[in-house]
Write a protein that holds these residues in place. Structure first.
Motif, PDB file in Angstrom:
ATOM      1  N   LEU A 139      -5.501   1.643 -44.330  1.00 21.90           N
ATOM      2  CA  LEU A 139      -5.926   1.554 -42.636  1.00 21.90           C
ATOM      3  C   LEU A 139      -7.315   1.156 -42.421  1.00 21.90           C
ATOM      4  N   GLU A 216      -0.977  13.650 -44.787  1.00 28.12           N
ATOM      5  CA  GLU A 216      -2.062  12.800 -43.959  1.00 28.12           C
ATOM      6  C   GLU A 216      -2.918  13.135 -42.833  1.00 28.12           C
ATOM      7  N   ASP A 217      -3.928  13.572 -42.335  1.00 29.11           N
ATOM      8  CA  ASP A 217      -4.433  13.716 -41.262  1.00 29.11           C
ATOM      9  C   ASP A 217      -4.085  15.405 -41.657  1.00 29.11           C
ATOM     10  N   GLN A 255       6.702   9.618 -35.471  1.00 28.08           N
ATOM     11  CA  GLN A 255       5.995  10.859 -36.343  1.00 28.08           C
ATOM     12  C   GLN A 255       5.622  10.171 -37.241  1.00 28.08           C
ATOM     13  N   GLY A 257       2.835   8.460 -40.124  1.00 29.73           N
ATOM     14  CA  GLY A 257       1.877   8.089 -39.641  1.00 29.73           C
ATOM     15  C   GLY A 257       1.518   6.879 -41.025  1.00 29.73           C
ATOM     16  N   PRO A 258       0.924   5.504 -40.623  1.00 25.52           N
ATOM     17  CA  PRO A 258       0.807   4.776 -41.419  1.00 25.52           C
ATOM     18  C   PRO A 258       0.380   4.994 -42.910  1.00 25.52           C
ATOM     19  N   TRP A 261       4.230   5.954 -44.173  1.00 25.58           N
ATOM     20  CA  TRP A 261       4.915   4.587 -43.538  1.00 25.58           C
ATOM     21  C   TRP A 261       4.856   3.672 -45.292  1.00 25.58           C
TER      22      TRP A 261
END
Length: 284
Positions: A139, A216-217, A255, A257-258, A261
């Motif tokens: 990020l 995540e989130d 779908q 997220g970074p 992944w």
């Protein structure tokens, strides 16, 4: 270092090890075998084991905050900073403020003066936010620059943050892609070797798959790789990398997220790196 009696000797802790001296005060190279069951020696060795577990747990907790990019109250950092194990785990991590901008490298946490940082100009500063984040490196937009700056500062992070391997989803990848085969087909002579590698790397093995859960989130995502689910000594190989949501439903690349992944690709690459290269060379 405080000495305590142990029979005709005295023992103490020095740099995480039990040391011994005789009645004349001369320090011995090793603790005499006859003291192995002495309560003082046993107690000190149990303390060493507890301290080791505590240090590992502190690092694991900070890593979990990082992987999840969780908001951490500055008051919590100030509270735990007095513990040398926590301080070691937290020192020099990159923190961001509430707005997401990089604030600097953490060097101190005080309940009155706030957080002490080395900012991106190399200056020592103090900030007093209510919350900070320890972001996952994928990020960080200026990760390469931060890595270079960290080397200049002599940063030595206990938690793999800046120098953690990261993977970005390829810009041209079809968002409907359901699996990634970059690290599939890594062969192992025996199934137990592949399962053993997954366990050694800290991944769960469930239903014949190596699993890496990521929050995540606020959403749980699992990266999964097939590694075999039967007992025996047959050859095994790594399968495709896929992702599912918390309910086990398959996710497409678009779908994911970074962080999920990157962590999934990191698991796949680490498993694949342990493959039997000798067999590959013989068949090449």
């Amino acid at each position: 270092m405080g000495w305590v009696p142990a029979g005709d000797y005295q023992v103490a802790l020095d740099d995480g090890k039990v040391v011994c001296r005789n009645a004349a005060g001369r320090r011995l190279k090793t603790v005499p075998p006859k003291l192995a069951d002495d309560p003082a020696v046993v107690g000190l060795r149990q303390l060493v084991e507890w301290l080791d577990r505590h240090e590992r747990q502190c690092v694991a907790d900070v890593e979990r905050w990082m992987v999840r990019s969780l908001p951490v109250p500055a008051a919590v950092l100030a509270q735990v900073w007095q513990d040398t194990a926590w301080q070691s785990a937290l020192r020099d991590v990159v923190v961001t403020g509430e707005n997401g901008d990089v604030a600097g490298f953490l060097r101190d946490a005080d309940p009155v003066r706030g957080l002490g940082l080395v900012d991106l100009d190399g200056d020592t500063v103090r900030i007093t936010p209510e919350l900070v984040r320890i972001p996952h490196p994928v990020l960080l937009e200026d990760l390469a620059d931060l890595r270079e700056f960290a080397v200049e500062l002599g940063v030595d992070q206990k938690v793999q943050q800046l120098f953690r391997e990261v993977w970005h989803r390829p810009a041209g990848l079809n968002g409907q892609t359901a699996s990634v085969d970059d690290y599939a087909g890594g062969t192992f002579k025996e199934l137990r070797f592949l399962h053993g590698r997954a366990t050694q790397l800290g991944y769960r093995a469930r239903g014949g798959q190596a699993v890496c859960p990521v929050v995540e989130d606020g959403r749980t995502v699992e990266a999964r790789i097939w590694i075999g689910d039967y007992e025996g000594y047959e050859q095994a190989e790594t399968g495709s990398l896929t992702w599912t949501d918390g309910g086990g439903r398959a996710l497409t690349a678009g779908q994911v997220g970074p962080v999920a992944w990157s962590e999934g690709m990191r698991m796949a690459a680490a498993l694949y790196a342990g493959r039997d290269i000798e067999d590959e060379e013989q068949t090449a």
